[in-house]
Enzyme design. Structure first.
Site, PDB file in Angstrom:
ATOM      1  N   CYS A 117      65.855  52.028  56.805  1.00 31.24           N
ATOM      2  CA  CYS A 117      66.994  52.051  56.102  1.00 31.24           C
ATOM      3  C   CYS A 117      66.918  52.040  54.889  1.00 31.24           C
ATOM      4  O   CYS A 117      66.326  53.093  54.174  1.00 31.24           O
ATOM      5  CB  CYS A 117      68.061  51.034  56.797  1.00 31.24           C
ATOM      6  SG  CYS A 117      69.735  50.767  56.348  1.00 31.24           S
ATOM      7  N   ASP A 163      72.909  59.491  64.401  1.00 34.24           N
ATOM      8  CA  ASP A 163      73.175  58.259  63.408  1.00 34.24           C
ATOM      9  C   ASP A 163      74.202  58.630  62.476  1.00 34.24           C
ATOM     10  O   ASP A 163      74.403  59.732  62.036  1.00 34.24           O
ATOM     11  CB  ASP A 163      71.821  58.443  62.424  1.00 34.24           C
ATOM     12  CG  ASP A 163      71.579  57.561  61.305  1.00 34.24           C
ATOM     13  OD1 ASP A 163      73.012  56.862  60.932  1.00 34.24           O
ATOM     14  OD2 ASP A 163      70.526  56.934  60.882  1.00 34.24           O
ATOM     15  N   HIS A 176      71.546  55.005  64.256  1.00 35.67           N
ATOM     16  CA  HIS A 176      71.153  54.258  63.041  1.00 35.67           C
ATOM     17  C   HIS A 176      70.287  52.750  63.376  1.00 35.67           C
ATOM     18  O   HIS A 176      71.054  51.910  64.060  1.00 35.67           O
ATOM     19  CB  HIS A 176      71.950  54.052  61.944  1.00 35.67           C
ATOM     20  CG  HIS A 176      71.374  53.774  60.579  1.00 35.67           C
ATOM     21  ND1 HIS A 176      70.468  54.700  59.771  1.00 35.67           N
ATOM     22  CD2 HIS A 176      71.639  52.311  59.842  1.00 35.67           C
ATOM     23  CE1 HIS A 176      70.484  54.112  58.768  1.00 35.67           C
ATOM     24  NE2 HIS A 176      70.996  52.638  58.816  1.00 35.67           N
TER      25      HIS A 176
END
Length: 231
Positions: free
Chosen positions: A122, A170, A201
């Site tokens: 991330c 995502d 995600h």
């Protein structure tokens, strides 16, 4: 394989901060600088460090939010989510890159002449991309690196092998963004991109509702092959 983990200090021109160091049983191996999500060097990140240490890597995960609070650990919902976003937005990106460089200096004392890669998730995935562009590492892995698509002017600066993982489902990184990244590196054979069907995600994190076991296993396998080839 047993690991030996501890927190160590990283000295900087602004003071010192902590980093989680996990050593393989033999104490030696190639180096990995592990770059956190927006939730700090929490239990999940420490688990990932220990997992790669069990695979024979010397792993160090710097506490990149140290200027805002020492060893901040957050969950993934509610107030913790809001605080995590605020911490990321308040982070000085240039200083975070310098913190990574200082962390790598300490990692170097443990790995000697062995190669070093970055691996990030991330927020850390985006940082891993920039770490490669800065020439700090010999290779880089980026999991769902949000914002990479907004920094493609740095694509020509990538001179080391890079592996990127994205989830096809995502909601934070649309497939159009992944496509733009792939197009930017179309002529760079050192850059490898994998997209995992049905993965959201944070699919690698088994502490999150978005955890996708199959995608996480495939991505980890791809990462281990990549790292074994590059380091």
């Amino acid at each position: 394989m047993e690991t030996n983990s501890q927190w160590v200090d990283i000295e900087t021109s602004e003071g010192k901060f902590g980093a989680y160091l996990s050593l393989p049983r033999g104490g030696k191996g190639p180096g990995l600088v592990l770059l956190q999500e927006i939730f700090g060097v929490n239990q999940h990140i420490r688990n990932v460090a220990d997992q790669y240490a069990a695979d024979g890597y010397v792993v160090i995960a710097p506490d990149l939010f140290w200027r805002q609070g020492e060893r901040i650990e957050l969950g993934y919902d509610g107030d913790d989510w809001q605080r995590a976003v605020a911490l990321m937005q308040a982070t000085d990106f240039a200083k975070a890159q310098q913190d990574i460089a200082d962390t790598i200096k300490v990692l170097r004392t443990h790995v000697g002449d062995s190669k070093i890669a970055s691996i990030g998730y991330c927020f850390g995935g985006r940082l891993s991309f920039h770490t490669a562009a800065n020439g700090y590492v010999d290779a880089a892995v980026a999991y769902y690196g949000g914002g990479i698509q907004n920094a493609l002017e740095r694509a020509p600066e990538i001179k080391v092998p890079v592996l990127m993982h994205f989830g096809a489902a995502d909601s934070h990184i649309p497939l159009d963004a992944v496509k733009s990244i792939a197009e930017a590196f179309d002529s760079n054979e050192q850059v490898e991109i994998h997209v995992y069907e049905g993965a959201e995600h944070g699919f690698n994190c088994n502490h999150r509702g978005s955890y996708n076991q199959r995608a996480a296993a495939e991505a980890r396998g791809n990462s281990l092959v990549f790292l074994s080839e590059q380091l």
